[in-house]
Design a protein around this motif. Sequence first.
Motif, PDB file in Angstrom:
ATOM      1  N   PRO A  74     -24.424 -27.337   5.295  1.00 14.24           N
ATOM      2  CA  PRO A  74     -25.286 -26.313   5.873  1.00 14.24           C
ATOM      3  C   PRO A  74     -24.540 -25.204   6.610  1.00 14.24           C
ATOM      4  O   PRO A  74     -25.147 -24.220   7.017  1.00 14.24           O
ATOM      5  CB  PRO A  74     -26.156 -27.113   6.853  1.00 14.24           C
ATOM      6  CG  PRO A  74     -25.298 -28.271   7.249  1.00 14.24           C
ATOM      7  CD  PRO A  74     -24.489 -28.619   6.030  1.00 14.24           C
ATOM      8  N   LEU A  75     -23.222 -25.360   6.788  1.00 18.96           N
ATOM      9  CA  LEU A  75     -22.457 -24.394   7.574  1.00 18.96           C
ATOM     10  C   LEU A  75     -21.293 -23.827   6.772  1.00 18.96           C
ATOM     11  O   LEU A  75     -20.552 -24.568   6.114  1.00 18.96           O
ATOM     12  CB  LEU A  75     -21.926 -25.066   8.849  1.00 18.96           C
ATOM     13  CG  LEU A  75     -21.001 -24.230   9.738  1.00 18.96           C
ATOM     14  CD1 LEU A  75     -21.752 -23.030  10.327  1.00 18.96           C
ATOM     15  CD2 LEU A  75     -20.408 -25.082  10.857  1.00 18.96           C
ATOM     16  N   VAL A  76     -21.135 -22.512   6.839  1.00 20.12           N
ATOM     17  CA  VAL A  76     -19.990 -21.817   6.248  1.00 20.12           C
ATOM     18  C   VAL A  76     -19.481 -20.815   7.276  1.00 20.12           C
ATOM     19  O   VAL A  76     -20.271 -20.067   7.864  1.00 20.12           O
ATOM     20  CB  VAL A  76     -20.374 -21.064   4.956  1.00 20.12           C
ATOM     21  CG1 VAL A  76     -19.188 -20.269   4.429  1.00 20.12           C
ATOM     22  CG2 VAL A  76     -20.882 -22.031   3.905  1.00 20.12           C
ATOM     23  N   VAL A  77     -18.178 -20.824   7.508  1.00 15.92           N
ATOM     24  CA  VAL A  77     -17.562 -19.845   8.416  1.00 15.92           C
ATOM     25  C   VAL A  77     -16.555 -19.027   7.620  1.00 15.92           C
ATOM     26  O   VAL A  77     -15.655 -19.580   6.990  1.00 15.92           O
ATOM     27  CB  VAL A  77     -16.865 -20.533   9.607  1.00 15.92           C
ATOM     28  CG1 VAL A  77     -16.180 -19.486  10.491  1.00 15.92           C
ATOM     29  CG2 VAL A  77     -17.865 -21.340  10.422  1.00 15.92           C
ATOM     30  N   ARG A  78     -16.746 -17.726   7.621  1.00 17.23           N
ATOM     31  CA  ARG A  78     -15.814 -16.813   6.964  1.00 17.23           C
ATOM     32  C   ARG A  78     -15.122 -16.002   8.045  1.00 17.23           C
ATOM     33  O   ARG A  78     -15.678 -15.013   8.547  1.00 17.23           O
ATOM     34  CB  ARG A  78     -16.553 -15.910   5.970  1.00 17.23           C
ATOM     35  CG  ARG A  78     -17.331 -16.703   4.937  1.00 17.23           C
ATOM     36  CD  ARG A  78     -17.931 -15.827   3.840  1.00 17.23           C
ATOM     37  NE  ARG A  78     -18.825 -16.611   3.001  1.00 17.23           N
ATOM     38  CZ  ARG A  78     -18.433 -17.414   2.019  1.00 17.23           C
ATOM     39  NH1 ARG A  78     -17.142 -17.527   1.754  1.00 17.23           N
ATOM     40  NH2 ARG A  78     -19.303 -18.107   1.312  1.00 17.23           N
ATOM     41  N   PRO A  79     -13.922 -16.418   8.459  1.00 20.29           N
ATOM     42  CA  PRO A  79     -13.233 -15.778   9.601  1.00 20.29           C
ATOM     43  C   PRO A  79     -13.040 -14.274   9.388  1.00 20.29           C
ATOM     44  O   PRO A  79     -12.739 -13.814   8.279  1.00 20.29           O
ATOM     45  CB  PRO A  79     -11.892 -16.513   9.655  1.00 20.29           C
ATOM     46  CG  PRO A  79     -12.145 -17.818   8.975  1.00 20.29           C
ATOM     47  CD  PRO A  79     -13.121 -17.510   7.880  1.00 20.29           C
ATOM     48  N   ARG A  80     -13.226 -13.538  10.469  1.00 21.15           N
ATOM     49  CA  ARG A  80     -13.067 -12.085  10.447  1.00 21.15           C
ATOM     50  C   ARG A  80     -12.260 -11.653  11.664  1.00 21.15           C
ATOM     51  O   ARG A  80     -12.224 -12.355  12.683  1.00 21.15           O
ATOM     52  CB  ARG A  80     -14.433 -11.389  10.467  1.00 21.15           C
ATOM     53  CG  ARG A  80     -15.363 -11.802   9.343  1.00 21.15           C
ATOM     54  CD  ARG A  80     -16.758 -11.240   9.530  1.00 21.15           C
ATOM     55  NE  ARG A  80     -16.785  -9.782   9.429  1.00 21.15           N
ATOM     56  CZ  ARG A  80     -16.966  -9.128   8.290  1.00 21.15           C
ATOM     57  NH1 ARG A  80     -17.120  -9.785   7.161  1.00 21.15           N
ATOM     58  NH2 ARG A  80     -16.992  -7.818   8.277  1.00 21.15           N
ATOM     59  N   LEU A  81     -11.665 -10.493  11.573  1.00 19.32           N
ATOM     60  CA  LEU A  81     -10.952  -9.917  12.722  1.00 19.32           C
ATOM     61  C   LEU A  81     -11.970  -9.233  13.627  1.00 19.32           C
ATOM     62  O   LEU A  81     -11.989  -8.008  13.784  1.00 19.32           O
ATOM     63  CB  LEU A  81      -9.884  -8.933  12.241  1.00 19.32           C
ATOM     64  CG  LEU A  81      -8.731  -9.540  11.444  1.00 19.32           C
ATOM     65  CD1 LEU A  81      -7.806  -8.445  10.931  1.00 19.32           C
ATOM     66  CD2 LEU A  81      -7.947 -10.530  12.305  1.00 19.32           C
ATOM     67  N   ASP A  82     -12.823 -10.044  14.209  1.00 17.40           N
ATOM     68  CA  ASP A  82     -13.919  -9.549  15.033  1.00 17.40           C
ATOM     69  C   ASP A  82     -13.966 -10.376  16.315  1.00 17.40           C
ATOM     70  O   ASP A  82     -14.397 -11.528  16.298  1.00 17.40           O
ATOM     71  CB  ASP A  82     -15.238  -9.683  14.261  1.00 17.40           C
ATOM     72  CG  ASP A  82     -16.434  -9.195  15.059  1.00 17.40           C
ATOM     73  OD1 ASP A  82     -16.246  -8.691  16.181  1.00 17.40           O
ATOM     74  OD2 ASP A  82     -17.575  -9.316  14.553  1.00 17.40           O
ATOM     75  N   PRO A  83     -13.499  -9.814  17.435  1.00 18.42           N
ATOM     76  CA  PRO A  83     -13.501 -10.578  18.695  1.00 18.42           C
ATOM     77  C   PRO A  83     -14.873 -11.139  19.051  1.00 18.42           C
ATOM     78  O   PRO A  83     -14.973 -12.236  19.611  1.00 18.42           O
ATOM     79  CB  PRO A  83     -13.042  -9.545  19.727  1.00 18.42           C
ATOM     80  CG  PRO A  83     -12.268  -8.534  18.947  1.00 18.42           C
ATOM     81  CD  PRO A  83     -12.941  -8.464  17.604  1.00 18.42           C
ATOM     82  N   ALA A  84     -15.932 -10.407  18.718  1.00 14.15           N
ATOM     83  CA  ALA A  84     -17.284 -10.869  19.053  1.00 14.15           C
ATOM     84  C   ALA A  84     -17.592 -12.198  18.373  1.00 14.15           C
ATOM     85  O   ALA A  84     -18.265 -13.063  18.953  1.00 14.15           O
ATOM     86  CB  ALA A  84     -18.315  -9.818  18.649  1.00 14.15           C
TER      87      ALA A  84
END
Length: 417
Positions: A74-84
């Motif tokens: 149920p979970l997917v994380v696509r890392p981004r260069l986004d501090p937020a």
Amino acid sequence: MKVLVLGSGVIGVASAYYLAKAGHEVTVVDRQPAPALETSYANAGEVSPGYSAPWAGPGVPVKAVKWLLMKHGPLVVRPRLDPAMWIWMAQMLANCTSARYAVNKARMVRLAEYSRDLLRALRAETGISYDERSRGTLQLFREAAQLEATAKDAAILAESGVPHEVLDVEGCIRAEPALARVREKFVGGFRLPDDETGDCHLFTQKLAALCADMGVVFRQGVNIKALSVEGGRLAGASTDAGFLTADAYVLALGSFSPLLLRPLGLSIPVYPVKGYSITAPIIDEAAAPVSTVMDETYKVAITRLGDRIRVGGTAEVCGYDMTLRPARRATLDHSVGDLFPDGGDLTKASFWCGLRPMTPDGTPVIGPTRLSNLYLNTGHGTLGWTMACGSGRVIADIISGRKADIETADLAMSRYG
């Protein structure tokens, strides 16, 4: 008082309705050509006060690792260069304690129960219809450990006076007869008999029509570019249709709310978490769900909406990316195909995604800001439909200077310090 509501999703339109009922002159502005065309368009269809719970809780970090490794997780994380993104995830981890979970769930249930009662009153008063049903939510467990873990939720619900029942396999089948065909797939369930279902998009559009009859002006297809501040107050909103002014402003733009607040020096921990849904026509009513079945293993909600089955779920942390990913649809297809294999025609299903505005503690941000005429009604996550009427009434009461029917101090952005 002239009030400008920014956003025409279910939260913005509900805000406009209760503000108009309170006697205010209301204008709603949104970039879409009609109300409820973004996150409110094709959500799971649940009005589930009893299922109102924060995603952050004890044991969730360990579960998250398991979910990330599952084929249909149920979970997917696509890392981004986004501090937020990273700050928000760190704040969510900080809420993964038993103490925080109890506090967060209790206030979410408080608002959701209030909202459900207001929805019923609205339905009785106006006759509004939206493929609604009042047949409860069944949280379905495929593993015994899931069933055993309901004790904490049951205690919080009991304290809040929310009806609930733990069911064995036969009890689940009594609630949802079509599950008799797949009784070997699950071990039991947790039922919330007072929960409801309905088409959020249909509701919002009909409520907008009622608002228009009350004098609310809808300015659709208008892009909101920036907010301007003068002397500790909001001076107005810059749009591609000119500079719009009012006496008070309600920001109800979901995941996009923080983007307008940051230039003003205001920060709220609302971050988009993408969810997906499919909507399939029913081909065999006896093989379809009666109400909502929540497949706990995959965190997928399967809901009856008239002659359709709506299947919603998955959490994709990927910023504002709106890509429709086939792997996410595969998870939804798998869940509904496993539990209701003969209910709907998946070959004719529509596929959709939307950005849920999530807070790290699960509770929306409703109330005033340090700018004396700017109010927030955002951050409802997966529960915008469930909490819409309550949130709209609360913000209308606050702006009108009335004491709300429920405690609201812990809903405001001030809880973040």
